[in-house]
Design a protein around this motif. Structure first.
Motif, PDB file in Angstrom:
ATOM      1  N   ASN A   1       0.745  -1.305  -0.198  1.00 54.01           N
ATOM      2  CA  ASN A   1      -0.029   0.188  -0.041  1.00 54.01           C
ATOM      3  C   ASN A   1       0.953   1.413  -0.116  1.00 54.01           C
ATOM      4  N   ARG A   2       0.286   2.486  -0.435  1.00 56.87           N
ATOM      5  CA  ARG A   2       0.993   3.802  -0.468  1.00 56.87           C
ATOM      6  C   ARG A   2       1.340   4.077   0.937  1.00 56.87           C
ATOM      7  N   LYS A   3       0.685   3.760   2.057  1.00 55.10           N
ATOM      8  CA  LYS A   3       1.222   4.126   3.358  1.00 55.10           C
ATOM      9  C   LYS A   3       1.281   2.699   4.100  1.00 55.10           C
ATOM     10  N   VAL A   4       2.525   2.814   5.008  1.00 56.19           N
ATOM     11  CA  VAL A   4       2.581   1.595   5.805  1.00 56.19           C
ATOM     12  C   VAL A   4       1.511   1.736   7.158  1.00 56.19           C
ATOM     13  N   GLY A   5       1.740   0.768   7.741  1.00 58.02           N
ATOM     14  CA  GLY A   5       0.911   0.857   9.080  1.00 58.02           C
ATOM     15  C   GLY A   5      -0.351  -0.107   9.423  1.00 58.02           C
ATOM     16  N   GLY A   6      -0.655  -0.967   8.040  1.00 56.24           N
ATOM     17  CA  GLY A   6      -1.557  -1.992   8.140  1.00 56.24           C
ATOM     18  C   GLY A   6      -2.932  -1.610   8.515  1.00 56.24           C
ATOM     19  N   GLN A   7      -3.512  -2.572   9.209  1.00 58.09           N
ATOM     20  CA  GLN A   7      -5.036  -2.245   9.757  1.00 58.09           C
ATOM     21  C   GLN A   7      -5.054  -0.948  10.448  1.00 58.09           C
ATOM     22  N   PRO A   8      -4.320  -0.657  11.388  1.00 57.24           N
ATOM     23  CA  PRO A   8      -4.620   0.264  12.193  1.00 57.24           C
ATOM     24  C   PRO A   8      -4.683   1.714  11.615  1.00 57.24           C
TER      25      PRO A   8
ATOM     26  N   SER B   1      17.128 -14.237   5.342  1.00 59.12           N
ATOM     27  CA  SER B   1      15.950 -14.461   6.205  1.00 59.12           C
ATOM     28  C   SER B   1      14.772 -13.634   5.543  1.00 59.12           C
ATOM     29  N   VAL B   2      13.649 -14.325   5.522  1.00 64.97           N
ATOM     30  CA  VAL B   2      12.503 -13.425   5.296  1.00 64.97           C
ATOM     31  C   VAL B   2      11.289 -13.732   6.327  1.00 64.97           C
ATOM     32  N   MET B   3      10.750 -12.512   6.390  1.00 69.31           N
ATOM     33  CA  MET B   3       9.535 -12.757   7.586  1.00 69.31           C
ATOM     34  C   MET B   3       8.263 -12.222   6.686  1.00 69.31           C
ATOM     35  N   ILE B   4       7.171 -13.049   6.921  1.00 72.77           N
ATOM     36  CA  ILE B   4       5.932 -12.876   6.268  1.00 72.77           C
ATOM     37  C   ILE B   4       5.022 -12.198   7.389  1.00 72.77           C
ATOM     38  N   ALA B   5       4.639 -10.794   7.223  1.00 73.49           N
ATOM     39  CA  ALA B   5       3.854 -10.128   7.900  1.00 73.49           C
ATOM     40  C   ALA B   5       2.737  -9.385   7.169  1.00 73.49           C
ATOM     41  N   THR B   6       2.143 -10.146   6.322  1.00 75.14           N
ATOM     42  CA  THR B   6       1.194  -9.519   5.308  1.00 75.14           C
ATOM     43  C   THR B   6      -0.460  -9.402   5.905  1.00 75.14           C
ATOM     44  N   GLY B   7      -0.514  -9.909   7.196  1.00 72.98           N
ATOM     45  CA  GLY B   7      -1.883  -9.612   7.825  1.00 72.98           C
ATOM     46  C   GLY B   7      -2.903 -10.381   7.051  1.00 72.98           C
ATOM     47  N   ALA B   8      -4.096  -9.701   7.159  1.00 75.70           N
ATOM     48  CA  ALA B   8      -5.337 -10.394   6.717  1.00 75.70           C
ATOM     49  C   ALA B   8      -6.210  -9.275   6.333  1.00 75.70           C
ATOM     50  N   GLU B   9      -7.261  -9.374   5.300  1.00 70.61           N
ATOM     51  CA  GLU B   9      -8.012  -8.591   4.354  1.00 70.61           C
ATOM     52  C   GLU B   9      -9.429  -8.759   4.719  1.00 70.61           C
ATOM     53  N   PRO B  10     -10.209  -8.060   4.642  1.00 72.01           N
ATOM     54  CA  PRO B  10     -11.674  -8.229   5.165  1.00 72.01           C
ATOM     55  C   PRO B  10     -12.131  -9.318   4.559  1.00 72.01           C
ATOM     56  N   ARG B  11     -12.935 -10.157   5.249  1.00 64.60           N
ATOM     57  CA  ARG B  11     -13.642 -11.226   4.484  1.00 64.60           C
ATOM     58  C   ARG B  11     -14.938 -10.755   4.073  1.00 64.60           C
TER      59      ARG B  11
ATOM     60  N   TYR C   1     -15.831  -1.968   3.498  1.00 68.22           N
ATOM     61  CA  TYR C   1     -15.179  -2.883   4.482  1.00 68.22           C
ATOM     62  C   TYR C   1     -14.052  -1.832   5.518  1.00 68.22           C
ATOM     63  N   CYS C   2     -14.266  -0.290   5.381  1.00 63.21           N
ATOM     64  CA  CYS C   2     -13.397   0.696   6.092  1.00 63.21           C
ATOM     65  C   CYS C   2     -14.131   1.646   6.370  1.00 63.21           C
ATOM     66  N   ALA C   3     -14.518   1.783   7.774  1.00 61.09           N
ATOM     67  CA  ALA C   3     -15.364   2.986   8.010  1.00 61.09           C
ATOM     68  C   ALA C   3     -14.398   4.248   8.290  1.00 61.09           C
ATOM     69  N   THR C   4     -13.250   3.961   8.576  1.00 66.76           N
ATOM     70  CA  THR C   4     -12.224   5.217   8.467  1.00 66.76           C
ATOM     71  C   THR C   4     -12.024   5.754   7.221  1.00 66.76           C
ATOM     72  N   CYS C   5     -12.038   5.005   6.288  1.00 68.93           N
ATOM     73  CA  CYS C   5     -11.694   5.232   4.781  1.00 68.93           C
ATOM     74  C   CYS C   5     -12.922   6.126   4.335  1.00 68.93           C
ATOM     75  N   ASP C   6     -13.952   5.562   4.528  1.00 69.98           N
ATOM     76  CA  ASP C   6     -14.974   5.815   3.677  1.00 69.98           C
ATOM     77  C   ASP C   6     -16.234   6.637   4.277  1.00 69.98           C
TER      78      ASP C   6
ATOM     79  N   ARG D   1     -11.712 -11.562   9.010  1.00 66.09           N
ATOM     80  CA  ARG D   1     -10.551 -11.231   8.010  1.00 66.09           C
ATOM     81  C   ARG D   1     -10.008 -12.590   7.523  1.00 66.09           C
ATOM     82  N   VAL D   2      -9.475 -12.462   6.338  1.00 72.77           N
ATOM     83  CA  VAL D   2      -8.679 -13.729   5.630  1.00 72.77           C
ATOM     84  C   VAL D   2      -7.351 -13.384   5.452  1.00 72.77           C
ATOM     85  N   PRO D   3      -6.555 -14.293   5.847  1.00 69.39           N
ATOM     86  CA  PRO D   3      -4.968 -14.032   5.747  1.00 69.39           C
ATOM     87  C   PRO D   3      -4.362 -13.983   4.470  1.00 69.39           C
TER      88      PRO D   3
END
Length: 399
Positions: free
Chosen positions: A36-43, A107-117, A134-139, A242-244
């Motif tokens: 995404n354009r901004k880092v931070g994930g779900q928060p 080494s690689v770390m997977i931290a891709t989280g989950a998306e709305p179901r 699927y995002c109140a803060t966004c819309d 959410r779905v991973p």
């Protein structure tokens, strides 16, 4: 030409950013990739942040902004890129983005989280972005003085419903349970019940989304009677879990039946050495910013240990030009201490490498060292002989 790092972190939410802080601070060359354009994930899609210990007055976006600044302070490189393919076997791992960029790391770390179901009901996909969100803060600001529906009754659904009341004139929450029963925490339930703008429809689900260009109707179904009713509304917000995001690693990593990455509960390592998973991409009991940050810290430090262990083994054993005697020992095992002491006093005619099995678990496991003391004779990177629990008089013969 691929770019080389010590650690690549895929995903820029709290888990990935926390891992970046710990990895970079440990002097590892660290890259964080975020699609995404901004880092931070779900928060970044939330507003309130009331339960992060020690942080009394901040919003969720402000908190993860501080996460990013902290990681960059220690030298983390952050780039935008959506990973489409990985090659995780071997000592050097490869990560390829949809833009064709290749990055390599130890080494690689997977931290891709989950998306709305998604509910998968009729009209949902058709009206996504046209009233279905699927995002109140966004819309939320698109629905000022309008009436909206929230589907779901967990923490996220109720938090978002409360947030929506700052904009919408009315928020109707659709709850699958009987009246008075919700999955959200009690404190959130109390706030929702006391909010004059929030109403509830119990024992019901969303059956269909209707509209003319934009959403204007939510078709609800009572799960007890089967009866359907039309509810006039201007928007529908869906929060049912959410779905991973694990599709790009499903052929390489072990996933559980719900698509979450299987990990060792302490080190968060996967079925492939040097690959870790942190945050909502793994199956876990509690999904909060603090648990994601904890995951990131644990996985990063496990990666630090892995890289140090692998680099030492590669340089001192696998790439050694002479014969190497590898003695596996532990400071708490007297027999192994005696063997080490004996090996250090005699002319081996070979290079001696000592491996503490407590600190170097990966090497011990890889070479099936189940008892100590164990001594391996390695030539050209291959084990040519092995002795377990050797008597002192047997050591000369083994050498």
């Amino acid at each position: 030409m691929s770019k080389k790092y010590d650690v690549i972190i895929v995903g820029g939410g709290p888990a990935g950013l926390s891992a970046a802080v710990y990895a970079s601070r440990s002097k590892l060359k660290t890259l964080l990739l975020e699609q995404n354009r901004k880092v931070g994930g779900q928060p970044t899609t939330y507003e309130e942040m009331e339960n992060y210990p020690g942080v009394l007055d901040t919003t969720a976006p402000e908190l993860v902004k501080n996460f990013r600044e902290h990681a960059e302070k220690f030298g983390t490189e952050i780039e935008r890129g959506e990973v489409k393919d990985v090659s995780l076997d071997g000592r050097i791992k490869s990560v390829i983005t949809k833009d064709g960029e290749e990055y390599r790391a130890k080494s690689v770390m997977i931290a891709t989280g989950a998306e709305p179901r998604k509910l998968g009901v009729k009209g949902e996909a058709e009206f996504k972005g046209k009233g279905v969100s699927y995002c109140a803060t966004c819309d939320a600001d698109f629905f000022v003085d309008l009436e909206v529906v929230v589907v779901g009754n967990g923490n996220s659904a109720i938090e978002e419903a409360i947030y929506l009341t700052k904009f919408a004139s009315k928020v109707t929450v659709i709850v699958i349970h009987e009246e008075g029963v919700m999955d959200a925490e009690k404190i959130l339930q109390e706030r929702a019940y006391s909010n004059d703008k929030i109403e509830f429809v119990w024992d019901s689900t969303l059956e269909e989304v209707k509209g003319e260009g934009l959403v204007d109707t939510a078709v609800l179904k009572n799960i007890k009677t089967g009866e359907t009713t039309d509810l006039s509304c201007d928007g529908i917000f869906i929060f049912i879990g959410r779905v991973p995001r694990t599709d790009f690693v499903e052929e390489e990593l072990e996933l559980n039946e719900n698509g979450y990455i299987e990990v060792n509960s302490e080190r968060l390592d996967t079925n492939i050495p040097g690959i870790y998973a942190a945050g909502d991409v793994r199956d876990k009991y509690l999904r909060q910013v603090i648990t994601a940050a904890s995951d990131g810290a644990a996985a990063a430090m496990a990666a630090v240990g892995y890289i140090e262990e692998e680099d030492y083994w590669q340089e001192n054993v696998l790439e050694a030009e002479e014969t190497v005697l590898v003695a596996f020992w532990s400071p708490t095992n007297e027999e192994s201490l005696e063997v080490i002491n004996r090996l250090e006093k005699i002319d081996l005619g070979a290079k001696l490498v000592k491996i503490d099995t407590y600190k170097n678990t990966l090497v011990s496991e890889r070479y099936d060292v189940n008892e100590i003391p164990t001594v391996l004779k390695i030539e050209d990177g291959e084990v040519v002989d092995r002795t377990v629990n050797p008597k002192l008089e047997e050591i000369n013969e083994f050498i």
